[in-house]
Design a protein around this motif. Sequence first.
Motif, PDB file in Angstrom:
ATOM      1  N   GLU A 164      52.283  42.377  38.227  1.00 41.95           N
ATOM      2  CA  GLU A 164      52.330  43.700  38.880  1.00 41.95           C
ATOM      3  C   GLU A 164      51.515  44.723  38.106  1.00 41.95           C
ATOM      4  OE1 GLU A 164      56.057  45.831  39.843  1.00 41.95           O
ATOM      5  OE2 GLU A 164      56.782  43.816  40.314  1.00 41.95           O
ATOM      6  N   LEU A 165      51.557  44.622  36.781  1.00 38.17           N
ATOM      7  CA  LEU A 165      50.806  45.583  35.957  1.00 38.17           C
ATOM      8  C   LEU A 165      49.305  45.323  36.000  1.00 38.17           C
ATOM      9  CD1 LEU A 165      53.072  45.748  32.768  1.00 38.17           C
ATOM     10  CD2 LEU A 165      52.857  47.477  34.571  1.00 38.17           C
ATOM     11  N   GLY A 166      48.944  44.149  36.452  1.00 43.19           N
ATOM     12  CA  GLY A 166      47.519  43.825  36.522  1.00 43.19           C
ATOM     13  C   GLY A 166      47.001  43.137  35.274  1.00 43.19           C
ATOM     14  N   LEU A 167      47.927  42.599  34.470  1.00 48.58           N
ATOM     15  CA  LEU A 167      47.471  41.864  33.287  1.00 48.58           C
ATOM     16  C   LEU A 167      46.866  40.526  33.711  1.00 48.58           C
ATOM     17  CD1 LEU A 167      50.366  42.530  30.749  1.00 48.58           C
ATOM     18  CD2 LEU A 167      48.343  43.890  31.254  1.00 48.58           C
ATOM     19  N   LEU A 168      45.913  40.063  32.925  1.00 48.63           N
ATOM     20  CA  LEU A 168      45.178  38.836  33.266  1.00 48.63           C
ATOM     21  C   LEU A 168      45.149  37.922  32.048  1.00 48.63           C
ATOM     22  CD1 LEU A 168      42.092  40.695  34.734  1.00 48.63           C
ATOM     23  CD2 LEU A 168      43.821  39.471  36.090  1.00 48.63           C
ATOM     24  N   ALA A 169      44.899  36.657  32.300  1.00 50.82           N
ATOM     25  CA  ALA A 169      44.648  35.763  31.165  1.00 50.82           C
ATOM     26  C   ALA A 169      43.483  36.336  30.379  1.00 50.82           C
ATOM     27  CB  ALA A 169      44.332  34.366  31.672  1.00 50.82           C
ATOM     28  N   GLY A 170      43.603  36.353  29.058  1.00 53.47           N
ATOM     29  CA  GLY A 170      42.546  36.926  28.223  1.00 53.47           C
ATOM     30  C   GLY A 170      42.838  38.360  27.818  1.00 53.47           C
ATOM     31  N   THR A 171      43.874  38.977  28.397  1.00 53.21           N
ATOM     32  CA  THR A 171      44.246  40.333  27.988  1.00 53.21           C
ATOM     33  C   THR A 171      44.753  40.307  26.549  1.00 53.21           C
ATOM     34  OG1 THR A 171      44.863  40.948  30.230  1.00 53.21           O
ATOM     35  CG2 THR A 171      45.829  42.260  28.452  1.00 53.21           C
TER      36      THR A 171
END
Length: 459
Positions: free
Chosen positions: A43-50
């Motif tokens: 939901e927060l928009g975090l992605l792999a690699g963050t």
Amino acid sequence: MNAAQWKWGRSVCRSAPVSYIEEFSVQVMVRVSRVIPGSIAEELGLLAGTELRAVNGREIADFLDWEFLTADEELTIEVRLPDGEDVVFDVEWEPGEPFGLELEPPNIRRCANRCEFCFIEGLPKGLRKQLYVRDDDYRLSFAYGNFATLSNVKERDIARILEYRLSPLYVSVHATPWEVRKVLLNNPRVPNIVEQLTRLAAGGIQVHAQMVVVPGLNDGAVLEQSLTDLWNLGDAVLSTALVPVGLTQFSHLYSGESMGVENARRVLASVERWEARALAERGDRWVYGSDELYLLAQRALPDAAHYGEFAQIENGVGAITALRTRVLGGVGDLPRLDGKRIGVVTGMAMAPMMPELLDRISVQTGAMFELIPLENTLFGPTITTAGLLTGADIRRGLADRHDLDLALIPAETINDHGVFLDDESFIAVRESLPIPVYPSYDFLDALIPEGVPAARSAA
Ligand code: SF4
């Protein structure tokens, strides 16, 4: 670390999960490896690699910081997204609710010791380089139950252990007399373990301790002194395991005696004296001999009640008894496999224990089992643990076995990537053999029918 502790596919200095170590990252930052669909993180928009940089103003240095600093209900989380954008999120959430992030493996803290008995020092040359990683990491001790010596623990680490209440820890004590410990760990800079444990105990941290017993160095009076010191720490020491030194033909550092029958019996005599005292004074055994110690002493292994909660089973303490209990408890669920001929590959150490179990399984199923004990060609004949057999050993043991319907091999011989210790892949080994081959932890997993390929091919 010794052979019993270095379980392929499971761990280092008692047991770092080898597959985990193999994937270890060399970066210091904490990065997301996966975001769970439908989670807060997504939901927060975090992605792999963050990159996770700070929580509530405190820097995130590793997975422990993330785990503990996100225990609050209101979080200010600073991240750097994979495209380089820095973002701050204010989050309100129910602690305990999954955040929905998986993290990249941390950089492992390397061991600064050079124990003569170290199993990694006894590895043959030429294996893939990850297998030579010697971890000594209190964080993995807390998170995975790996044993750590605490030799490389700094003041700030002690503060973290106390602040985050990292308990219980698994500690390789080996000896409490400081000078002896320096010799055992081959490191003149090791801290005083009694002072360290006393400080941790005062902060409410408990430990499971182990001693690798090296004849002539930490048996006899040193063993007594060490057990006395650990006992005097009271409830802070939950259990103590005594593990015999185990050497390969490549253990080039080792200059001590080997652990023969008589030495093993003397160590077991100490175990029995101390467990009698512990049973009388605190109601549990507190000190345990490892399975290997009983085997070396040529003594029968205790029954399941002896081990209580099997607190050090991953350290080879009660593992054989647990297997036996599991098999005998589940054998009634096995199907009829009348007339089938099933080979069971094992190491030399387990071979004497197997006939009782296989006879019982044979009565239940009608199958005929043949035990195939193999010597370890990679480490030499002194390494008798089934889980350290290699692909080449399995190939050699089963190459001409057209007479069998199938064979079971120890599942511990294969890591999470389907590879044996000698880099042979399970699939390649299986395809080279004339019969179907299945990894198995306890026979039941391979022979109980539902969805189990070994059972289908045996039926
Ligand atoms: S050198 Fe000693 S402390 Fe370090 S990994 Fe080997 S056995 Fe464990």
